[in-house]
Design an enzyme around this catalytic site. Structure first.
Site, PDB file in Angstrom:
ATOM      1  CE  LYS A  50      -4.002  -2.207   2.224  1.00 20.97           C
ATOM      2  NZ  LYS A  50      -5.036  -2.071   3.270  1.00 20.97           N
ATOM      3  CE1 TYR A  90      -9.157  -3.418   0.103  1.00 22.60           C
ATOM      4  CE2 TYR A  90      -8.244  -1.559  -1.102  1.00 22.60           C
ATOM      5  CZ  TYR A  90      -8.074  -2.654  -0.274  1.00 22.60           C
ATOM      6  OH  TYR A  90      -6.825  -2.994   0.184  1.00 22.60           O
ATOM      7  CG  PHE A  98     -13.500   0.837   6.816  1.00 23.64           C
ATOM      8  CD1 PHE A  98     -12.980   0.259   5.657  1.00 23.64           C
ATOM      9  CD2 PHE A  98     -14.177   0.018   7.707  1.00 23.64           C
ATOM     10  CE1 PHE A  98     -13.127  -1.095   5.396  1.00 23.64           C
ATOM     11  CE2 PHE A  98     -14.328  -1.343   7.460  1.00 23.64           C
ATOM     12  CZ  PHE A  98     -13.796  -1.901   6.294  1.00 23.64           C
ATOM     13  NE  ARG A 126      -5.552 -12.168   5.261  1.00 25.19           N
ATOM     14  CZ  ARG A 126      -6.242 -11.015   5.209  1.00 25.19           C
ATOM     15  NH1 ARG A 126      -6.465 -10.400   4.051  1.00 25.19           N
ATOM     16  NH2 ARG A 126      -6.710 -10.465   6.306  1.00 25.19           N
ATOM     17  CB  THR A 132      -7.190  -5.910   9.677  1.00 30.84           C
ATOM     18  OG1 THR A 132      -7.601  -7.103   9.015  1.00 30.84           O
ATOM     19  CG2 THR A 132      -7.587  -4.716   8.844  1.00 30.84           C
ATOM     20  NE  ARG A 143      -2.327  -5.576   7.045  1.00 35.38           N
ATOM     21  CZ  ARG A 143      -3.455  -6.157   6.659  1.00 35.38           C
ATOM     22  NH1 ARG A 143      -3.966  -7.162   7.355  1.00 35.38           N
ATOM     23  NH2 ARG A 143      -4.074  -5.735   5.586  1.00 35.38           N
ATOM     24  CG  ASN A 153      -3.782  -2.200   6.734  1.00 33.47           C
ATOM     25  OD1 ASN A 153      -3.644  -1.809   5.569  1.00 33.47           O
ATOM     26  ND2 ASN A 153      -4.787  -2.949   7.118  1.00 33.47           N
ATOM     27  CG  HIS A 156      -5.200  -6.346  -0.550  1.00 29.61           C
ATOM     28  ND1 HIS A 156      -6.446  -6.375   0.033  1.00 29.61           N
ATOM     29  CD2 HIS A 156      -5.220  -7.261  -1.557  1.00 29.61           C
ATOM     30  CE1 HIS A 156      -7.191  -7.274  -0.611  1.00 29.61           C
ATOM     31  NE2 HIS A 156      -6.471  -7.823  -1.584  1.00 29.61           N
ATOM     32  CD  GLU A 167      -8.562  -9.510  -3.753  1.00 28.00           C
ATOM     33  OE1 GLU A 167      -9.413  -9.156  -2.918  1.00 28.00           O
ATOM     34  OE2 GLU A 167      -7.403  -9.849  -3.429  1.00 28.00           O
TER      35      GLU A 167
END
Ligand code: IDP
Ligand code: MG
Length: 181
Positions: A50, A90, A98, A126, A132, A143, A153, A156, A167
């Site tokens: 990100k 998203y 949010f 993950r 998150t 993270r 964060n 993704h 995706e």
């Protein structure tokens, strides 16, 4: 016993031993072929570094985490997402409070987008990412180490096989055409 009879029975014994050895070899080969091994699911998942992590200049450090943990980067590209792209990507969070902030953040700077491939790639990524909310992320996760807040964060990662497929196709449509899997 005549010499000829003796030679015949020795011959029969040798033949018998040969057959026995062949059966033994075949059984061992069969066992090897049918041996129970854990299933190795080679998967692909979509990862995004990100804008916050790109700005922190830690693309290489994050890539290194993927590579040292058995995830191969098989496609990558840098992009500055438009509000339309980020909003569509998203889309599942459209109704969440949010959503607007998320789209604004994802379009605040360039992102690095990649497809990771490896054994259990979706869950493995993950795990490497962590929770998150970076405050809740386990020590040593991406993270925990590189993210500042739940909004910013760092990464993704697809959360399941179906989302991974959608995706990956969203950012790398050609992969669906040429992919062997
Ligand atoms: P994930 O990125 O760990 O899969 P999701 O629940 O899919 O988390 O949410 C997508 C992104 O939306 C998160 O990475 C985070 O940046 C943002 N987000 C999720 N929950 C919140 C929240 O409660 N407040 C602010 N941003 C959030
Ligand atoms: Mg998610």
């Amino acid at each position: 016993m005549h010499f000829r009879q003796l030679r015949q029975s020795v011959g029969t014994m040798t033949g018998y031993l040969r057959v026995q050895r062949a059966i033994c070899c075949f059984t061992r080969f069969y066992d090897l072929l049918t041996e129970e091994r854990p299933l190795m699911a080679i998967e692909r998942t979509l990862s995004i570094i990100k804008p916050d992590a790109v700005a922190k200049n830690v693309i290489g450090k994050i890539y290194s985490r993927f590579e040292t943990n058995g995830l191969k980067i098989i496609a990558s590209r840098m992009a500055w997402l438009s509000p339309q792209e980020a909003g569509e990507f998203y889309g599942v969070h459209k109704e969440r409070p949010f959503y607007k902030d998320l789209v604004a953040f994802m379009t605040s700077g360039p992102v690095m987008i990649q497809v990771l491939e490896g054994e259990d790639a979706i869950a493995k990524n993950r795990d490497l990412m962590g929770a998150t909310d970076p405050k809740k992320a386990a020590p040593g996760t991406i993270r925990a180490d590189f993210a500042a807040s739940i909004d910013a964060n760092a990464v993704h990662g697809s959360d399941g096989p179906d989302t991974a497929k959608v995706e990956i196709a969203f950012f790398f449509p050609a992969m669906n055409v040429y992919s062997g899997r």
